[in-house]
Design an enzyme around this catalytic site. Sequence first.
Site, PDB file in Angstrom:
ATOM      1  N   SER A   1      14.646   2.853 -26.197  1.00 27.18           N
ATOM      2  CA  SER A   1      15.620   1.799 -25.934  1.00 27.18           C
ATOM      3  C   SER A   1      16.720   1.881 -26.973  1.00 27.18           C
ATOM      4  CB  SER A   1      14.928   0.443 -26.016  1.00 27.18           C
ATOM      5  OG  SER A   1      15.866  -0.580 -26.295  1.00 27.18           O
TER       6      SER A   1
ATOM      7  N   SER B   1      33.982  18.854   7.149  1.00 26.58           N
ATOM      8  CA  SER B   1      32.625  18.749   6.620  1.00 26.58           C
ATOM      9  C   SER B   1      32.321  19.880   5.648  1.00 26.58           C
ATOM     10  CB  SER B   1      31.620  18.762   7.773  1.00 26.58           C
ATOM     11  OG  SER B   1      31.835  19.892   8.608  1.00 26.58           O
TER      12      SER B   1
ATOM     13  N   TYR C   1      27.037  16.670  22.728  1.00 27.04           N
ATOM     14  CA  TYR C   1      27.506  16.587  21.349  1.00 27.04           C
ATOM     15  C   TYR C   1      28.605  15.547  21.196  1.00 27.04           C
ATOM     16  CZ  TYR C   1      29.502  17.716  16.826  1.00 27.04           C
ATOM     17  OH  TYR C   1      29.960  17.613  15.541  1.00 27.04           O
TER      18      TYR C   1
ATOM     19  N   ASN D   1       9.577   3.980 -22.773  1.00 26.54           N
ATOM     20  CA  ASN D   1       9.627   3.559 -21.370  1.00 26.54           C
ATOM     21  C   ASN D   1       9.284   4.701 -20.408  1.00 26.54           C
ATOM     22  OD1 ASN D   1      10.512   0.992 -22.144  1.00 26.54           O
ATOM     23  ND2 ASN D   1      12.648   1.659 -22.184  1.00 26.54           N
TER      24      ASN D   1
ATOM     25  N   THR E   1      -8.637  -4.070  -5.655  1.00 24.60           N
ATOM     26  CA  THR E   1      -8.038  -4.513  -4.395  1.00 24.60           C
ATOM     27  C   THR E   1      -7.269  -5.778  -4.765  1.00 24.60           C
ATOM     28  OG1 THR E   1      -9.874  -5.936  -3.756  1.00 24.60           O
ATOM     29  CG2 THR E   1      -9.989  -3.640  -3.007  1.00 24.60           C
ATOM     30  N   HIS E   2      -6.146  -6.012  -4.139  1.00 23.70           N
ATOM     31  CA  HIS E   2      -5.273  -7.155  -4.488  1.00 23.70           C
ATOM     32  C   HIS E   2      -4.836  -7.093  -5.961  1.00 23.70           C
ATOM     33  CE1 HIS E   2      -6.808  -8.981  -0.703  1.00 23.70           C
ATOM     34  NE2 HIS E   2      -7.952  -8.463  -1.118  1.00 23.70           N
TER      35      HIS E   2
ATOM     36  N   GLN F   1      27.947  14.992  13.085  1.00 24.64           N
ATOM     37  CA  GLN F   1      28.257  15.626  11.799  1.00 24.64           C
ATOM     38  C   GLN F   1      27.676  14.788  10.652  1.00 24.64           C
ATOM     39  OE1 GLN F   1      32.048  17.797  11.177  1.00 24.64           O
ATOM     40  NE2 GLN F   1      32.555  16.145   9.771  1.00 24.64           N
TER      41      GLN F   1
ATOM     42  N   GLU G   1       9.763   5.519 -13.134  1.00 21.97           N
ATOM     43  CA  GLU G   1      10.591   4.465 -12.516  1.00 21.97           C
ATOM     44  C   GLU G   1      11.676   5.066 -11.628  1.00 21.97           C
ATOM     45  OE1 GLU G   1      11.969   1.602 -15.551  1.00 21.97           O
ATOM     46  OE2 GLU G   1      10.254   2.314 -16.697  1.00 21.97           O
TER      47      GLU G   1
ATOM     48  N   LYS H   1      24.210  15.504   8.304  1.00 17.85           N
ATOM     49  CA  LYS H   1      23.964  16.454   7.220  1.00 17.85           C
ATOM     50  C   LYS H   1      23.786  15.831   5.851  1.00 17.85           C
ATOM     51  CE  LYS H   1      26.041  19.896   9.913  1.00 17.85           C
ATOM     52  NZ  LYS H   1      26.377  18.817  10.886  1.00 17.85           N
TER      53      LYS H   1
ATOM     54  N   ASN I   1      29.149  23.691  18.893  1.00 16.19           N
ATOM     55  CA  ASN I   1      28.076  22.717  19.123  1.00 16.19           C
ATOM     56  C   ASN I   1      26.697  23.375  19.108  1.00 16.19           C
ATOM     57  OD1 ASN I   1      30.244  21.067  19.400  1.00 16.19           O
ATOM     58  ND2 ASN I   1      30.023  20.719  21.606  1.00 16.19           N
TER      59      ASN I   1
ATOM     60  N   LYS J   1      10.321   0.686 -28.330  1.00 11.03           N
ATOM     61  CA  LYS J   1      10.090   0.958 -26.913  1.00 11.03           C
ATOM     62  C   LYS J   1       9.854   2.417 -26.574  1.00 11.03           C
ATOM     63  CE  LYS J   1      11.189  -1.608 -23.762  1.00 11.03           C
ATOM     64  NZ  LYS J   1      10.563  -2.393 -22.757  1.00 11.03           N
TER      65      LYS J   1
HETATM   66  N1  ARG Z   1      31.124  20.314  11.798  1.00 12.02           N
HETATM   67  C1  ARG Z   1      30.534  19.968  13.052  1.00 12.02           C
HETATM   68  C2  ARG Z   1      29.193  19.294  12.829  1.00 12.02           C
HETATM   69  O1  ARG Z   1      28.695  19.339  11.776  1.00 12.02           O
HETATM   70  C3  ARG Z   1      30.402  21.200  13.875  1.00 12.02           C
HETATM   71  C4  ARG Z   1      30.499  21.041  15.362  1.00 12.02           C
HETATM   72  C5  ARG Z   1      31.775  20.504  15.759  1.00 12.02           C
HETATM   73  N2  ARG Z   1      32.094  20.655  17.117  1.00 12.02           N
HETATM   74  C6  ARG Z   1      33.145  20.048  17.656  1.00 12.02           C
HETATM   75  N3  ARG Z   1      33.422  20.317  18.828  1.00 12.02           N
HETATM   76  N4  ARG Z   1      33.847  19.200  16.972  1.00 12.02           N
HETATM   77  O2  ARG Z   1      28.667  18.670  13.712  1.00 12.02           O
END
Ligand code: ARG
Length: 459
Positions: A277, A23, A317, A285, A155-156, A322, A290, A325, A110, A283
Amino acid sequence: MAKLWGGRFQKSTDKKVDDFNSSIRFDKRMYKQDIKGSIAHATMLGKQNIIPKEDSDKIVAELKNILKDIEDGKVEFEIDAEDIHMNIEKILIERIGDAGKRLHTGRSRNDQVALDIRMYLMDETADIEEMLIHTLNVLVDLASDHTETIMPGYTHLQKAQPVTFAHHLMAYFEMFKRDLSRLRDCRKRTNVMPLGSGALAGTTYPLDREFVASELGFDAVTMNSLDGVSDRDFVIELANCLALVMMHLSRFCEELILWSSNEFSFVEMDDAFSTGSSIMPQKKNPDVAELIRGKAGRVYGHLMGLLTTMKGIPLAYNKDMQEDKEPIFDSIDTVKLCLPVFCDMIATMTVKKDNMLKGSKGGFTNATDVADYLVKKGLPFREAHAVVGRMVFYSIEHDKALDDLTMDEFKEFSDIIEDDIYNAISMETCVNDRKVIGGPAKEVVEKAIADAKEFLAQQ
Ligand code: ARG
């Protein structure tokens, strides 16, 4: 490369699995929070005599060097080291050896990742709060110039009753003000410190969790180790707050797009906030509006994605987490991209007051006021409604507005109508007699603007 967890393995990880599992390409943005968290953890380990004080000092000093080196662009992260947590720990160990190997005592990735993401999201939330406050300022400033700019309210998407552009802008002020309050509220539940939850079942070391929380500026510590490592509610709440910000931006952008059309011609975007355009020379725009409207889609998608990712995960966990993110980072990036460009776009657009006023006059937007006039002269509202309905039908047939009817024509519908009708149903009266709290009357909107300015002065 040897893994920090390689002891029980006979084979090295498949290259494809290294790439798949890693990651670092997206969690490296949490390097600052990861280092801050490790500094607090190491300081606490030293204070509690869980590791030697001199090792704790060495760790803290070197983590500060690593932070500086990352900021100076001197550090290359490695895919094989999987994530930001192990990348930094590995660099630390390479630099200070055995002392570095003591940092992870009483900690798991974790609870470490749970800590880092909370700190990262709180930092980003603070930035977005600032941007929302700026947006509120831009709306209030614009509203101050338009308390007499009469426009049709709909309205509408059918013309309904006249309002002012200031009143319309202040509606968005209310929405973004709620967004600000929602973000602050969400932050309260993010502001809880999970370190000490360990992998899932806490730890046997005498950690001082409260100390770590206070070092890092957290208000509280999490109260259940299983929940501490597996809670991502705060990520989903933030994704929800951000989806609502985008929904509000998108609604306003949709209106600006409509109003920029030749059919409305209520506003014109500045050249600097429009595009042309490649084929049609005429044009201009409203691409910016948008694109903001379009980007709302991905931010909604992230909310749904996060909810779906979390829905089937048994405690505690699991690696699925993961996947929290990229969506939340993209929601943050998208909102941070949209808010400033939206503010500059609305601050520079031309407001075509004459067209707004003209627009408010067509479509019988004062029909309710004619009925109210009759009510004030003694007619029950339902009867007045019917009388004015007939007037509107007559006016459509004769291609007239209600205020164009002659006194003789008015009298045909009701003999209680007198000369004062013309003033009572002018656009100005329609707007400015609506003095109820929250209404569009100039004096009421001026008060709303004054209250808004006072609110903003306190931020
Ligand atoms: N990169 C992991 C995450 O974002 C970190 C935790 C991973 N822990 C594990 N035991 N694999 O969640």
